[in-house]
Design a protein around this motif. Structure first.
Motif, short mmCIF file in Angstrom:
data_model
loop_
_atom_site.label_atom_id
_atom_site.label_comp_id
_atom_site.label_asym_id
_atom_site.label_seq_id
_atom_site.Cartn_x
_atom_site.Cartn_y
_atom_site.Cartn_z
N ASP A 1 2.95 40.36 17.08
CA ASP A 1 4.17 40.70 16.33
C ASP A 1 4.80 42.03 16.73
O ASP A 1 5.86 42.38 16.21
CB ASP A 1 3.87 40.74 14.83
CG ASP A 1 3.47 39.38 14.29
OD1 ASP A 1 3.95 38.36 14.83
OD2 ASP A 1 2.66 39.33 13.35
N TYR A 2 4.13 42.78 17.58
CA TYR A 2 4.66 44.09 17.96
C TYR A 2 4.10 44.51 19.32
O TYR A 2 3.17 43.89 19.84
CB TYR A 2 4.32 45.15 16.90
CG TYR A 2 2.85 45.37 16.67
CD1 TYR A 2 2.14 46.33 17.39
CD2 TYR A 2 2.15 44.60 15.74
CE1 TYR A 2 0.79 46.52 17.18
CE2 TYR A 2 0.80 44.79 15.53
CZ TYR A 2 0.12 45.76 16.25
OH TYR A 2 -1.22 45.95 16.06
N THR B 1 13.66 50.12 10.44
CA THR B 1 13.57 48.66 10.48
C THR B 1 14.96 48.04 10.33
O THR B 1 15.86 48.65 9.74
CB THR B 1 12.63 48.12 9.38
OG1 THR B 1 12.54 46.70 9.51
CG2 THR B 1 13.12 48.47 7.99
N LYS C 1 10.48 41.91 18.77
CA LYS C 1 9.26 42.29 18.07
C LYS C 1 9.38 43.76 17.67
O LYS C 1 10.30 44.46 18.07
CB LYS C 1 8.04 42.12 18.99
CG LYS C 1 7.85 40.71 19.47
CD LYS C 1 6.54 40.43 20.16
CE LYS C 1 5.99 41.43 21.09
NZ LYS C 1 4.75 41.01 21.77
N GLY C 2 8.43 44.22 16.88
CA GLY C 2 8.38 45.63 16.51
C GLY C 2 7.80 46.47 17.63
O GLY C 2 7.20 45.95 18.58
#
Length: 84
Positions: free
Chosen positions: A12-13, A81, A41-42
């Motif tokens: 996810d990152y 974010t 993605k982060g």
């Protein structure tokens, strides 16, 4: 002054870790080239450096899903974010 980067992919990152060789001056930012990452993605930033380098990197990666900074005491802290 040289900044070297290491990219670690997670599901996810992406972790973008940096190391400094010598003393970094603000004028050195002109030659810093952060690595390209998947902005869907982060991004988690990690490394020992001045706060203004972190500001530069957060700005660079701001289009990512989120940007976090790694604190070894508590883990990754999201500082920016684009998702609720």
């Amino acid at each position: 002054m040289k900044v070297s980067f290491k990219v670690i992919q997670r599901e996810d990152y992406t972790v973008v870790h940096f190391d400094l060789e010598g003393v970094l001056e603000p004028r050195d930012l002109q030659s810093v080239k952060p690595p390209a990452v998947n902005l869907a993605k982060g991004v988690v930033l990690s490394g020992r450096g001045p706060i203004w380098l972190y500001g530069f990197l957060v700005h660079h990666y701001h289009p990512a899903k989120f940007v976090a900074v790694y604190d070894p005491r508590i883990g990754a802290v999201v500082v920016e974010t684009h998702t609720p």
